[in-house]
Design a protein around this motif. Structure first.
Motif, PDB file in Angstrom:
ATOM      1  N   ASN A  50       0.834  -1.214   0.000  1.00 10.41           N
ATOM      2  CA  ASN A  50       0.000   0.000   0.000  1.00 10.41           C
ATOM      3  C   ASN A  50       0.863   1.256   0.000  1.00 10.41           C
ATOM      4  OD1 ASN A  50      -2.226  -1.612   2.372  1.00 10.41           O
ATOM      5  ND2 ASN A  50      -2.467  -1.454   0.162  1.00 10.41           N
ATOM      6  N   ALA A  51       1.875   1.262   0.886  1.00  8.53           N
ATOM      7  CA  ALA A  51       2.759   2.433   1.010  1.00  8.53           C
ATOM      8  C   ALA A  51       3.570   2.646  -0.269  1.00  8.53           C
ATOM      9  CB  ALA A  51       3.687   2.256   2.211  1.00  8.53           C
ATOM     10  N   ILE A  52       4.131   1.552  -0.805  1.00 12.51           N
ATOM     11  CA  ILE A  52       4.922   1.630  -2.057  1.00 12.51           C
ATOM     12  C   ILE A  52       4.025   2.137  -3.190  1.00 12.51           C
ATOM     13  CG2 ILE A  52       6.103   0.261  -3.829  1.00 12.51           C
ATOM     14  CD1 ILE A  52       7.073  -1.592  -1.510  1.00 12.51           C
ATOM     15  N   GLY A  53       2.826   1.566  -3.294  1.00 15.19           N
ATOM     16  CA  GLY A  53       1.893   1.940  -4.363  1.00 15.19           C
ATOM     17  C   GLY A  53       1.536   3.412  -4.321  1.00 15.19           C
ATOM     18  N   GLY A  54       1.244   3.923  -3.121  1.00 17.86           N
ATOM     19  CA  GLY A  54       0.888   5.337  -2.980  1.00 17.86           C
ATOM     20  C   GLY A  54       2.031   6.266  -3.362  1.00 17.86           C
ATOM     21  N   TRP A  55       3.239   5.918  -2.902  1.00 17.29           N
ATOM     22  CA  TRP A  55       4.411   6.757  -3.193  1.00 17.29           C
ATOM     23  C   TRP A  55       4.733   6.744  -4.680  1.00 17.29           C
ATOM     24  CZ3 TRP A  55       9.279   6.750  -5.275  1.00 17.29           C
ATOM     25  CH2 TRP A  55      10.082   7.844  -4.960  1.00 17.29           C
ATOM     26  N   LEU A  56       4.741   5.549  -5.284  1.00 16.54           N
ATOM     27  CA  LEU A  56       5.064   5.435  -6.713  1.00 16.54           C
ATOM     28  C   LEU A  56       4.022   6.143  -7.579  1.00 16.54           C
ATOM     29  CD1 LEU A  56       6.270   1.711  -7.042  1.00 16.54           C
ATOM     30  CD2 LEU A  56       7.685   3.769  -7.161  1.00 16.54           C
ATOM     31  N   PHE A  57       2.742   6.051  -7.183  1.00 16.64           N
ATOM     32  CA  PHE A  57       1.664   6.684  -7.947  1.00 16.64           C
ATOM     33  C   PHE A  57       1.876   8.193  -8.032  1.00 16.64           C
ATOM     34  CE2 PHE A  57      -2.541   8.183  -9.045  1.00 16.64           C
ATOM     35  CZ  PHE A  57      -3.070   7.161  -9.821  1.00 16.64           C
ATOM     36  N   ASP A  58       2.295   8.794  -6.911  1.00 12.88           N
ATOM     37  CA  ASP A  58       2.512  10.245  -6.875  1.00 12.88           C
ATOM     38  C   ASP A  58       3.844  10.667  -7.483  1.00 12.88           C
ATOM     39  OD1 ASP A  58       0.109  10.888  -5.585  1.00 12.88           O
ATOM     40  OD2 ASP A  58       0.965  10.460  -3.618  1.00 12.88           O
ATOM     41  N   ASN A  59       4.889   9.879  -7.247  1.00 11.39           N
ATOM     42  CA  ASN A  59       6.254  10.311  -7.585  1.00 11.39           C
ATOM     43  C   ASN A  59       6.858   9.629  -8.805  1.00 11.39           C
ATOM     44  OD1 ASN A  59       7.032  12.096  -5.136  1.00 11.39           O
ATOM     45  ND2 ASN A  59       6.080  10.288  -4.226  1.00 11.39           N
ATOM     46  N   TRP A  60       6.212   8.598  -9.322  1.00 16.63           N
ATOM     47  CA  TRP A  60       6.728   7.895 -10.501  1.00 16.63           C
ATOM     48  C   TRP A  60       5.677   8.008 -11.600  1.00 16.63           C
ATOM     49  CZ3 TRP A  60       6.684   2.053 -11.624  1.00 16.63           C
ATOM     50  CH2 TRP A  60       7.585   1.744 -12.650  1.00 16.63           C
ATOM     51  N   HIS A  61       5.099   6.896 -12.049  1.00 16.19           N
ATOM     52  CA  HIS A  61       4.066   6.929 -13.090  1.00 16.19           C
ATOM     53  C   HIS A  61       2.871   6.082 -12.636  1.00 16.19           C
ATOM     54  CE1 HIS A  61       7.084   8.671 -15.662  1.00 16.19           C
ATOM     55  NE2 HIS A  61       7.852   7.598 -15.532  1.00 16.19           N
ATOM     56  N   PRO A  62       1.644   6.628 -12.647  1.00 16.34           N
ATOM     57  CA  PRO A  62       0.466   5.869 -12.219  1.00 16.34           C
ATOM     58  C   PRO A  62       0.272   4.553 -12.987  1.00 16.34           C
ATOM     59  CG  PRO A  62      -0.078   8.184 -12.409  1.00 16.34           C
ATOM     60  CD  PRO A  62       1.315   8.035 -12.952  1.00 16.34           C
ATOM     61  N   TYR A  63       0.394   4.616 -14.330  1.00 21.39           N
ATOM     62  CA  TYR A  63       0.185   3.416 -15.153  1.00 21.39           C
ATOM     63  C   TYR A  63       1.206   2.329 -14.824  1.00 21.39           C
ATOM     64  CZ  TYR A  63       0.699   0.470 -19.332  1.00 21.39           C
ATOM     65  OH  TYR A  63       0.843  -0.598 -20.185  1.00 21.39           O
ATOM     66  N   GLN A  64       2.484   2.696 -14.780  1.00 16.06           N
ATOM     67  CA  GLN A  64       3.537   1.713 -14.478  1.00 16.06           C
ATOM     68  C   GLN A  64       3.408   1.167 -13.053  1.00 16.06           C
ATOM     69  OE1 GLN A  64       3.963   4.300 -16.399  1.00 16.06           O
ATOM     70  NE2 GLN A  64       5.636   4.080 -17.861  1.00 16.06           N
ATOM     71  N   THR A  65       2.894   1.996 -12.129  1.00 15.08           N
ATOM     72  CA  THR A  65       2.720   1.559 -10.740  1.00 15.08           C
ATOM     73  C   THR A  65       1.702   0.419 -10.663  1.00 15.08           C
ATOM     74  OG1 THR A  65       3.249   3.754  -9.866  1.00 15.08           O
ATOM     75  CG2 THR A  65       1.998   2.287  -8.423  1.00 15.08           C
ATOM     76  N   ILE A  66       0.536   0.620 -11.302  1.00 15.62           N
ATOM     77  CA  ILE A  66      -0.507  -0.420 -11.281  1.00 15.62           C
ATOM     78  C   ILE A  66      -0.027  -1.655 -12.031  1.00 15.62           C
ATOM     79  CG2 ILE A  66      -2.871  -0.999 -11.989  1.00 15.62           C
ATOM     80  CD1 ILE A  66      -3.630   1.916 -11.471  1.00 15.62           C
ATOM     81  N   LEU A  67       0.666  -1.437 -13.159  1.00 16.48           N
ATOM     82  CA  LEU A  67       1.186  -2.569 -13.941  1.00 16.48           C
ATOM     83  C   LEU A  67       2.201  -3.369 -13.122  1.00 16.48           C
ATOM     84  CD1 LEU A  67       0.839  -3.772 -16.798  1.00 16.48           C
ATOM     85  CD2 LEU A  67       2.852  -2.470 -17.492  1.00 16.48           C
ATOM     86  N   LEU A  68       3.066  -2.681 -12.377  1.00 19.89           N
ATOM     87  CA  LEU A  68       4.046  -3.359 -11.514  1.00 19.89           C
ATOM     88  C   LEU A  68       3.334  -4.222 -10.472  1.00 19.89           C
ATOM     89  CD1 LEU A  68       6.999  -3.684 -10.371  1.00 19.89           C
ATOM     90  CD2 LEU A  68       6.489  -1.710  -8.915  1.00 19.89           C
ATOM     91  N   GLY A  69       2.302  -3.652  -9.842  1.00 23.85           N
ATOM     92  CA  GLY A  69       1.565  -4.384  -8.808  1.00 23.85           C
ATOM     93  C   GLY A  69       0.879  -5.619  -9.344  1.00 23.85           C
ATOM     94  N   VAL A  70       0.166  -5.465 -10.451  1.00 30.43           N
ATOM     95  CA  VAL A  70      -0.597  -6.600 -10.991  1.00 30.43           C
ATOM     96  C   VAL A  70       0.336  -7.661 -11.584  1.00 30.43           C
ATOM     97  CG1 VAL A  70      -1.086  -5.702 -13.326  1.00 30.43           C
ATOM     98  CG2 VAL A  70      -2.709  -7.230 -12.219  1.00 30.43           C
ATOM     99  N   THR A  71       1.476  -7.242 -12.131  1.00 27.01           N
ATOM    100  CA  THR A  71       2.450  -8.211 -12.654  1.00 27.01           C
ATOM    101  C   THR A  71       3.059  -9.026 -11.516  1.00 27.01           C
ATOM    102  OG1 THR A  71       2.971  -6.738 -14.512  1.00 27.01           O
ATOM    103  CG2 THR A  71       4.549  -8.485 -14.032  1.00 27.01           C
ATOM    104  N   THR A  72       3.376  -8.349 -10.402  1.00 24.38           N
ATOM    105  CA  THR A  72       3.902  -9.047  -9.216  1.00 24.38           C
ATOM    106  C   THR A  72       2.887 -10.075  -8.707  1.00 24.38           C
ATOM    107  OG1 THR A  72       5.102  -7.037  -8.572  1.00 24.38           O
ATOM    108  CG2 THR A  72       4.815  -8.707  -6.863  1.00 24.38           C
TER     109      THR A  72
END
Length: 397
Positions: A63-85
């Motif tokens: 949850n914490a990683i997802g929130g930080w990456l969504f704001d500071n990296w890329h939203p699309y790549q964040t969700i893709l990273l999570g679902v791929t994992t």
């Protein structure tokens, strides 16, 4: 012919479909964890409890990683990273589901799932065609509908073997992976508001002292409510069995929970405009009903009382839980919407992690009756605290 300008980074249909798919997939695995570890892998219930605790802790991390990456990296790549994992983890579970591979893969699945859930909630904050409250209500509905589908299917598929359960979970995550890759690509183009100083340099807005207080007070309500809620998942089943009720009687209460959510939640979505303008009242009512549901269980001997308690709990849940995400979103800085949705999910995971442990300790040192009074007490005190904080911060504004 003029084309209407698309205001949302993704179509709402695909946000809700994603929530439905991911929650159906995850509900193939979580409800079975204790049964599988104890009955299939022949480990103790204590070991099962520790595995659940660790899994919740790593879901919090996700949850914490997802929130930080969504704001500071890329939203699309964040969700893709999570679902791929999550997809890779469930595929591995199809092949390796012995000991200790099973609990290890649950950890990676927890991280992936944590990232995805936070990513979906953060995406909800970028939707402009509908009110945030409407989107969170509908997300809560699809999330629970997915849990209903998954839980029902598990009962029919488990007799064929546990491998088929993990295979189904993998298929759901794989489908969602494709949906994300195709339909979520425009997420990165969503307008991200930035603040600039007079010198032209970018500056992140700071969370005001009042906003920090109000968000903290509602998160305390969320944490204690999930500590209490987890008693239904863990200790109340034992209490019902001690009163000579069956496992079937207990599982029927969860069917009641699901039916109420599926039928009542859309009603709330229909009255969303009115409820949005009475958000504080909705939260006070929801959490209070949720807390009072446990008071019904003090001295409960008959099944009807347990059904009434579950009904009251569910109505309280429907009012309060989706409204929390809306409330936090309203008070969070525009550049940190993802981070704060991640915090909401992490606090939920924390309550789920500590709930069974706290409940077991209270039962060991006192009784179930004291546990139920404790649950009502901590929730009502937290609601009172939330109300006081709201009054103070309103005066200061």
């Amino acid at each position: 012919m003029s084309h209407k300008k698309r205001v949302d980074p993704i179509r709402l249909l695909w946000l809700f479909a994603g929530s439905l798919i991911i929650n159906t997939g995850i509900s193939f695995i979580w409800p079975l964890t204790t049964i599988y570890i104890h009955n299939y892998l022949h480990e103790t219930l204590t070991v099962a409890g520790i595995v659940l605790f660790i899994n919740s802790a790593f879901t919090m991390l996700g949850n914490a990683i997802g929130g930080w990456l969504f704001d500071n990296w890329h939203p699309y790549q964040t969700i893709l990273l999570g679902v791929t994992t999550a997809t890779i983890s469930t595929f591995a579970l199809v092949i390796f589901h012995g000991w200790p591979a099973y609990p290890i893969l649950l950890v990676t699945l927890g991280i992936g799932n944590g990232i995805v859930v936070t990513g979906l909630n953060s995406t909800a904050t970028l939707i402009k065609s509908r009110s945030t409250s409407y989107v969170f209500n509908a997300l809560y509905f699809t999330q629970n509908l997915g849990l209903v589908f998954g839980s029902l299917m598990v009962g029919y598929i488990l007799p064929f073997g546990i491998t088929y359960i993990f295979l189904l979970a993998f298929i759901m995550f794989f489908i969602f992976n494709i949906v994300v890759a195709v339909e979520y690509r425009n997420l990165n183009q969503a307008p991200r508001q930035t603040f600039q100083t007079t010198t032209g340099t970018k500056k992140k807005p700071k969370l005001s002292h009042n906003s920090l207080l109000t968000i903290s007070s509602i998160l305390i309500c969320v944490f204690v409510s999930w500590v209490a809620y987890e008693q239904w998942n863990s200790n109340i089943s034992s209490y019902m069995l001690s009163l000579h009720m069956s496992v079937k009687d207990y599982s029927l209460l969860w069917t009641l929970n699901a039916i109420l959510i599926v039928f009542v939640q859309p009603l709330l979505t229909y009255f969303d405009t009115w409820l949005s303008s009475h958000l504080h009242g909705r939260l006070y009512l929801g959490f209070s009903l949720f807390g009072l549901a446990f008071l019904l269980l003090v001295g409960a001997q008959h099944y009807l009382i347990f059904a009434l308690s579950m009904g009251l709990l569910t109505i309280g849940e429907i009012f309060a839980f989706p409204a929390v995400s809306t409330f936090v979103n309203d008070h969070a800085p525009v550049t940190e919407k993802g981070k704060f949705q991640g915090i909401v999910q992490a606090i939920t995971s924390a309550g789920r992690a500590f709930g069974p442990l706290i409940g077991a300790l209270i039962i060991d040192y006192s009784s179930f009756q004291i546990l139920f009074i404790f649950c009502t007490g901590i929730i009502l005190v937290s609601v009172l605290g939330f109300g006081i904080v709201n009054k103070i911060t309103k005066k200061d504004d």
